[in-house]
Scaffold this active site. Structure first.
Site, mmCIF file in Angstrom:
data_model
loop_
_atom_site.group_PDB
_atom_site.id
_atom_site.type_symbol
_atom_site.label_atom_id
_atom_site.label_comp_id
_atom_site.label_asym_id
_atom_site.label_seq_id
_atom_site.Cartn_x
_atom_site.Cartn_y
_atom_site.Cartn_z
ATOM 1 N N SER A 102 0.834 -1.200 0.000
ATOM 2 C CA SER A 102 0.000 0.000 0.000
ATOM 3 C C SER A 102 0.867 1.246 0.000
ATOM 4 O O SER A 102 1.957 1.254 0.585
ATOM 5 C CB SER A 102 -0.906 0.004 1.237
ATOM 6 O OG SER A 102 -1.558 1.251 1.376
ATOM 7 N N TYR A 133 -3.234 -1.359 9.630
ATOM 8 C CA TYR A 133 -3.181 -1.879 8.262
ATOM 9 C C TYR A 133 -1.831 -1.579 7.620
ATOM 10 O O TYR A 133 -1.197 -2.460 7.025
ATOM 11 C CB TYR A 133 -4.318 -1.258 7.447
ATOM 12 C CG TYR A 133 -4.267 -1.593 5.972
ATOM 13 C CD1 TYR A 133 -4.721 -2.821 5.507
ATOM 14 C CD2 TYR A 133 -3.769 -0.673 5.044
ATOM 15 C CE1 TYR A 133 -4.677 -3.134 4.154
ATOM 16 C CE2 TYR A 133 -3.723 -0.976 3.696
ATOM 17 C CZ TYR A 133 -4.188 -2.205 3.255
ATOM 18 O OH TYR A 133 -4.126 -2.500 1.913
#
Length: 254
Positions: free
Chosen positions: A146, A159
């Site tokens: 990400s 996350y």
């Protein structure tokens, strides 16, 4: 002698980035196997789309966060490989399965943290370990990370920490699998308007406007922006790219 098509296994391939990657790989001449957690109908629809492109495809159920199921998944994968492809190896593994969590550090529960860990880190580590014997020499692994490992957005700490672990793991995989000619890279998408995270970005015009204003190319990302990058990282043209983090974010937060 006709060269056998390359074959990719994509976890979490029923929708979003995994689905787009499957179609991009098929368009480049690869066959694909996708896994799905619960969206069997969507996965089977994708299989038909890939077949319509002239490529072979299959879908297998997998809970990417349940390591105890990986032996059974490997056995089922082997059976599908033998029945459909008359082979016992894949060329590409794309570790894409995952889910988002938007919660502050103060509000993140231990159960949420553990669920993220099981899917994004433990699952990637042990599924890759389990499938190493089935991955052909000179193949490739793509781990999906990400953009949040480079820039920070409040509410993404847990996350992003998991994806940071995946990026380090990628380097170690590349080191240990290099002797077999297997390349391992990370793709780090920016904000993408898909079902991910409950469609949080796709459903918020305010958030889309914010992201667009902070992105050099002036818009939010779409799944179509990512699938082709994954397919390209699997290609022979990228054969000297290894142990790298490739960010595909349109230039967010430069």
């Amino acid at each position: 002698m006709t060269q056998q098509p390359k074959l990719a296994l994509i976890t979490g391939g029923s929708r979003g980035l995994g689905r787009n990657a499957a179609l991009a790989l098929a368009n480049k001449g690869s066959d694909v196997i996708v896994t799905y957690h619960s969206q069997q109908e969507q996965a089977e629809t994708l299989v038909q789309e890939v077949r319509a492109l002239g490529r072979k495809a299959a879908a297998i159920q997998l809970d990417a966060g349940l390591t105890a199921s990986f032996d059974g998944f490997k056995d089922e994968l082997l059976q599908v490989l033998r029945d459909t492809w008359q082979r016992e190896q894949i060329d590409f593994l794309i570790n894409n399965a995952g889910f988002g969590l938007y919660a502050s550090i103060a509000d993140t529960t231990e159960a949420q943290f553990d669920e993220l860990m099981n899917v994004h880190v433990k699952g990637v580590f042990f599924l890759t370990q389990k499938l190493m014997p089935l991955l052909a020499d000179q193949g490739a692994i793509i781990n999906v990370s990400s953009g949040l490992t480079r820039f920070t957005i409040a509410g993404s700490a847990a996350y992003a920490a998991m994806k940071g672990a995946v990026e380090v793991l990628t380097k170690y995989m590349a080191k240990e699998l290099g002797a077999r000619g297997i390349r391992v890279n990370t793709i780090a998408p920016g904000a993408i308007a898909t079902d991910f995270g409950g469609g949080r970005l796709r459903g918020s015009q305010e958030m889309q406007a914010f992201i667009s204003g902070q992105t050099a190319l002036g818009r939010t990302g779409e799944a179509d922006d990512i699938g082709g990058v994954i397919a390209s990282l699997c290609s022979s043209e990228m054969g000297w790219v290894n142990a790298q983090r490739v960010e595909a974010s349109g230039g967010m937060f430069l």
